[in-house]
Design an enzyme around this catalytic site. Sequence first.
Site, PDB file in Angstrom:
ATOM      1  N   HIS A  86      17.858  16.399  28.155  1.00  0.00           N
ATOM      2  CA  HIS A  86      16.496  16.013  27.763  1.00  0.00           C
ATOM      3  C   HIS A  86      15.484  16.537  28.770  1.00  0.00           C
ATOM      4  CE1 HIS A  86      13.087  13.636  26.376  1.00  0.00           C
ATOM      5  NE2 HIS A  86      13.744  13.620  25.231  1.00  0.00           N
ATOM      6  N   ARG A  90      17.627   5.726  23.374  1.00  0.00           N
ATOM      7  CA  ARG A  90      17.879   5.681  21.925  1.00  0.00           C
ATOM      8  C   ARG A  90      19.345   5.923  21.611  1.00  0.00           C
ATOM      9  NH1 ARG A  90      13.357  10.161  20.811  1.00  0.00           N
ATOM     10  NH2 ARG A  90      14.562  11.028  22.538  1.00  0.00           N
ATOM     11  N   HIS A 139      14.688  21.024  19.591  1.00  0.00           N
ATOM     12  CA  HIS A 139      13.937  19.768  19.372  1.00  0.00           C
ATOM     13  C   HIS A 139      14.637  19.017  18.228  1.00  0.00           C
ATOM     14  CE1 HIS A 139      10.661  17.002  19.463  1.00  0.00           C
ATOM     15  NE2 HIS A 139       9.690  17.737  18.933  1.00  0.00           N
ATOM     16  N   LYS A 172       0.840  -1.209   0.000  1.00  0.00           N
ATOM     17  CA  LYS A 172       0.000   0.000   0.000  1.00  0.00           C
ATOM     18  C   LYS A 172       0.873   1.257   0.000  1.00  0.00           C
ATOM     19  CE  LYS A 172      -3.588   2.509   2.421  1.00  0.00           C
ATOM     20  NZ  LYS A 172      -4.284   2.796   3.662  1.00  0.00           N
ATOM     21  N   ARG A 181       8.686  10.592  12.284  1.00  0.00           N
ATOM     22  CA  ARG A 181       7.776  11.071  13.343  1.00  0.00           C
ATOM     23  C   ARG A 181       6.356  11.308  12.821  1.00  0.00           C
ATOM     24  NH1 ARG A 181       8.857  13.094  18.483  1.00  0.00           N
ATOM     25  NH2 ARG A 181      10.398  11.418  18.448  1.00  0.00           N
ATOM     26  N   HIS A 223       7.376   9.701  20.601  1.00  0.00           N
ATOM     27  CA  HIS A 223       7.952  10.082  21.890  1.00  0.00           C
ATOM     28  C   HIS A 223       6.962  10.855  22.751  1.00  0.00           C
ATOM     29  CE1 HIS A 223      11.716  10.849  24.347  1.00  0.00           C
ATOM     30  NE2 HIS A 223      11.814   9.592  23.960  1.00  0.00           N
ATOM     31  N   PHE A 272      22.566  17.271  23.574  1.00  0.00           N
ATOM     32  CA  PHE A 272      22.731  16.834  24.973  1.00  0.00           C
ATOM     33  C   PHE A 272      21.561  17.298  25.821  1.00  0.00           C
ATOM     34  CE2 PHE A 272      26.922  16.452  23.304  1.00  0.00           C
ATOM     35  CZ  PHE A 272      27.434  15.337  23.955  1.00  0.00           C
ATOM     36  N   ASP A 318      19.599  12.691  19.330  1.00  0.00           N
ATOM     37  CA  ASP A 318      20.102  13.420  18.162  1.00  0.00           C
ATOM     38  C   ASP A 318      21.612  13.367  17.986  1.00  0.00           C
ATOM     39  OD1 ASP A 318      17.734  14.309  17.004  1.00  0.00           O
ATOM     40  OD2 ASP A 318      17.548  15.960  18.428  1.00  0.00           O
ATOM     41  N   LYS A 368      24.615  26.517  25.039  1.00  0.00           N
ATOM     42  CA  LYS A 368      23.864  25.248  25.002  1.00  0.00           C
ATOM     43  C   LYS A 368      24.579  24.312  24.047  1.00  0.00           C
ATOM     44  CE  LYS A 368      19.853  24.764  27.142  1.00  0.00           C
ATOM     45  NZ  LYS A 368      18.645  25.569  27.206  1.00  0.00           N
ATOM     46  N   ILE A 369      24.760  23.081  24.449  1.00  0.00           N
ATOM     47  CA  ILE A 369      25.442  22.116  23.597  1.00  0.00           C
ATOM     48  C   ILE A 369      24.387  21.210  22.965  1.00  0.00           C
ATOM     49  CG2 ILE A 369      27.284  20.400  23.486  1.00  0.00           C
ATOM     50  CD1 ILE A 369      28.166  23.250  24.449  1.00  0.00           C
TER      51      ILE A 369
HETATM   52  C1  LIG Z   1      14.784  14.474  19.823  1.00  0.00           C
HETATM   53  C2  LIG Z   1      14.821  15.627  20.726  1.00  0.00           C
HETATM   54  O1  LIG Z   1      14.110  16.577  20.534  1.00  0.00           O
HETATM   55  S1  LIG Z   1      15.862  15.544  22.061  1.00  0.00           S
HETATM   56  C3  LIG Z   1      16.236  17.236  22.486  1.00  0.00           C
HETATM   57  C4  LIG Z   1      17.108  17.864  21.428  1.00  0.00           C
HETATM   58  N1  LIG Z   1      17.552  19.177  21.847  1.00  0.00           N
HETATM   59  C5  LIG Z   1      18.850  19.452  22.136  1.00  0.00           C
HETATM   60  O2  LIG Z   1      19.712  18.605  22.057  1.00  0.00           O
HETATM   61  C6  LIG Z   1      19.140  20.870  22.498  1.00  0.00           C
HETATM   62  C7  LIG Z   1      20.066  20.944  23.697  1.00  0.00           C
HETATM   63  N2  LIG Z   1      19.360  20.572  24.907  1.00  0.00           N
HETATM   64  C8  LIG Z   1      18.544  21.453  25.545  1.00  0.00           C
HETATM   65  O3  LIG Z   1      18.407  22.616  25.154  1.00  0.00           O
HETATM   66  C9  LIG Z   1      17.777  20.963  26.759  1.00  0.00           C
HETATM   67  O4  LIG Z   1      18.472  19.929  27.396  1.00  0.00           O
HETATM   68  C10 LIG Z   1      16.351  20.479  26.375  1.00  0.00           C
HETATM   69  C11 LIG Z   1      15.608  21.540  25.554  1.00  0.00           C
HETATM   70  C12 LIG Z   1      16.404  19.206  25.566  1.00  0.00           C
HETATM   71  C13 LIG Z   1      15.588  20.201  27.667  1.00  0.00           C
HETATM   72  O5  LIG Z   1      15.428  21.420  28.318  1.00  0.00           O
HETATM   73  P1  LIG Z   1      15.079  21.489  29.875  1.00  0.00           P
HETATM   74  O6  LIG Z   1      14.107  20.456  30.239  1.00  0.00           O
HETATM   75  O7  LIG Z   1      14.726  22.908  30.146  1.00  0.00           O
HETATM   76  O8  LIG Z   1      16.496  21.146  30.515  1.00  0.00           O
HETATM   77  P2  LIG Z   1      16.874  20.889  32.047  1.00  0.00           P
HETATM   78  O9  LIG Z   1      15.752  21.332  32.943  1.00  0.00           O
HETATM   79  O10 LIG Z   1      17.328  19.481  32.168  1.00  0.00           O
HETATM   80  O11 LIG Z   1      18.107  21.854  32.263  1.00  0.00           O
HETATM   81  C14 LIG Z   1      18.813  21.826  33.487  1.00  0.00           C
HETATM   82  C15 LIG Z   1      20.029  22.701  33.382  1.00  0.00           C
HETATM   83  O12 LIG Z   1      20.948  22.121  32.464  1.00  0.00           O
HETATM   84  C16 LIG Z   1      21.245  23.024  31.424  1.00  0.00           C
HETATM   85  N3  LIG Z   1      21.299  22.306  30.181  1.00  0.00           N
HETATM   86  C17 LIG Z   1      20.383  21.436  29.723  1.00  0.00           C
HETATM   87  N4  LIG Z   1      20.766  20.993  28.505  1.00  0.00           N
HETATM   88  C18 LIG Z   1      21.925  21.592  28.226  1.00  0.00           C
HETATM   89  C19 LIG Z   1      22.794  21.535  27.121  1.00  0.00           C
HETATM   90  N5  LIG Z   1      22.505  20.775  26.061  1.00  0.00           N
HETATM   91  N6  LIG Z   1      23.917  22.279  27.138  1.00  0.00           N
HETATM   92  C20 LIG Z   1      24.199  23.059  28.202  1.00  0.00           C
HETATM   93  N7  LIG Z   1      23.418  23.154  29.284  1.00  0.00           N
HETATM   94  C21 LIG Z   1      22.282  22.435  29.288  1.00  0.00           C
HETATM   95  C22 LIG Z   1      20.075  23.988  31.425  1.00  0.00           C
HETATM   96  O13 LIG Z   1      20.431  25.243  30.831  1.00  0.00           O
HETATM   97  C23 LIG Z   1      19.739  24.108  32.873  1.00  0.00           C
HETATM   98  O14 LIG Z   1      20.658  24.974  33.494  1.00  0.00           O
HETATM   99  P3  LIG Z   1      20.158  26.100  34.499  1.00  0.00           P
HETATM  100  O15 LIG Z   1      19.497  25.333  35.599  1.00  0.00           O
HETATM  101  O16 LIG Z   1      21.400  26.800  34.884  1.00  0.00           O
HETATM  102  O17 LIG Z   1      19.190  26.943  33.716  1.00  0.00           O
HETATM  103  O1  LIG Z   2      10.461  14.096  24.135  1.00  0.00           O
HETATM  104  C1  LIG Z   2      11.003  15.180  23.870  1.00  0.00           C
HETATM  105  O2  LIG Z   2      10.842  16.222  24.526  1.00  0.00           O
HETATM  106  C2  LIG Z   2      11.916  15.299  22.707  1.00  0.00           C
HETATM  107  C3  LIG Z   2      12.308  13.994  22.109  1.00  0.00           C
HETATM  108  O3  LIG Z   2      13.192  13.323  22.579  1.00  0.00           O
HETATM  109  C4  LIG Z   2      11.546  13.504  20.968  1.00  0.00           C
HETATM  110  O4  LIG Z   2      10.561  14.120  20.563  1.00  0.00           O
HETATM  111  O5  LIG Z   2      11.936  12.459  20.404  1.00  0.00           O
END
Ligand SMILES: CC(=O)SCCNC(=O)CCNC(=O)[C@H](O)C(C)(C)COP(=O)(O)OP(=O)(O)OC[C@H]1O[C@@H](n2cnc3c(N)ncnc32)[C@H](O)[C@@H]1OP(=O)(O)O
Ligand SMILES: O=C([O-])CC(=O)C(=O)O
Length: 375
Positions: free
Chosen positions: A260, A269, A221, A70, A336, A186, A258, A311, A254-255
């Site tokens: 979640h 994953r 994201h 299909k 997705r 997810h 890294f 990612d 922000k790195i």
């Molecule tokens: C498939 C997906 O979508 S997975 C997510 C993909 N996104 C990324 O990889 C982007 C980088 N990561 C981020 O921005 C964040 O970790 C997110 C958006 C995924 C989650 O955000 P939050 O839930 O707000 O993160 P969390 O509450 O765990 O953060 C705690 C602390 O760690 C820090 N932190 C979290 N992730 C990172 C990072 N990747 N690099 C540096 N610092 C970070 C935050 O800034 C925060 O610091 P603070 O308390 O001084 O403000």
């Molecule tokens: O669940 C989240 O916030 C982001 C994620 O890992 C996904 O959508 O795969």
Amino acid sequence: MPKVLSGAGLRGQSAGETALCTVGKAAAGLTYRGYDIDVLADQASFEEIAYLLLYGNLPNRSELTAYEEKLMGLRALPEPLKAVLEQVPKDTHPMDVMRTGCSFLGNLEPENSMADQHQVADRLVATLPAMVLYWYRFSHDGVRIDTHNPHVPSLAGHFLTMLHDKAPNALHTQVMNASLILYAEHEFNASTFTARVCASTLSDMHSCITGGIGSLRGPLHGGANEAAMDMIEPWKSADEAEAALLQKLANKEKIMGFGHAIYSERDPRNEIIKKWAKKLSEEAGDDHLYAVSERCEAVMWREKKLFCNADFFHASAYRFMGIPTPLFTPIFVCSRVTGWAAHVMEQRANNRIIRPSADYTGPDHAEWIAIDNRK
Ligand SMILES: CC(=O)SCCNC(=O)CCNC(=O)[C@H](O)C(C)(C)COP(=O)(O)OP(=O)(O)OC[C@H]1O[C@@H](n2cnc3c(N)ncnc32)[C@H](O)[C@@H]1OP(=O)(O)O
Ligand SMILES: O=C([O-])CC(=O)C(=O)O
């Protein structure tokens, strides 16, 4: 230990029910309709997962064959859609192309009734890879590709064949299949929640999926796989990567790739895609990119107790398969869309319009000032 979930970003608040997925149960796990992600990524085909999510159960052999056939039969792009894609400039981001392609398909083939929702979802699963690659190959290579590929049943093989003009080897097909499974679903992540909010107004499937694409695009994201690649690509050794990463951390950057919102210690994953990235690195004769990635992982854990999300190792895995960086997040969309569509159907089946409240922070009362009296 489960992550402490509170504060901004609706963190920790239940926004509804789902039978599709659990994320972070016992701090780490991920299941689709009760099946563990490790087993699914190892044993299943992406088409089986699409069927599981969209139709509610694992297909038996004849159901799977029928479903694969299909989807293959739905791959062709309508001529007016090709004409639109041919107008889109070469330097457009492919996520924007997908957003336009999805929306335009909704103009040509609108979902007139929710009774058609499975047909519309399957059509999107079948055509989204073709949309982005038809445009990509036309704008970059000046060719109009055939998007049927009748001899390539898997979406994984179909994507790589359209991109590279030749059938992928078995390893690349296997990794791509696993990648599509890992990205399929997810729970209430930002893009899925976008799709569900849209569905809750009783809008059409194309609008819900178009909204999902827009939300996935951002670097916090789905866009993180491209951002991670942009970060690691210039680093030619693990030592160079460590020095540069420490500098970024010192700058409070922000790195990407890294951390979640839900997982606290690991993203299940990551181990799976990391294993495949290592295999691909060996196959490709890579002498630094995998080592750079591994060092980043070690430094981030040592310095910040932050772990790779889904990612990060996708970036190097895709690179080893010759996939250009701007196509990384579009692959996430191709996968997705199954989760988004399943959530749209679930929302519709037990709907109440999603309309939260806000904490007002503006003035209590403002006196009207006639326009000529304003400063
Ligand atoms: C498939 C997906 O979508 S997975 C997510 C993909 N996104 C990324 O990889 C982007 C980088 N990561 C981020 O921005 C964040 O970790 C997110 C958006 C995924 C989650 O955000 P939050 O839930 O707000 O993160 P969390 O509450 O765990 O953060 C705690 C602390 O760690 C820090 N932190 C979290 N992730 C990172 C990072 N990747 N690099 C540096 N610092 C970070 C935050 O800034 C925060 O610091 P603070 O308390 O001084 O403000
Ligand atoms: O669940 C989240 O916030 C982001 C994620 O890992 C996904 O959508 O795969």
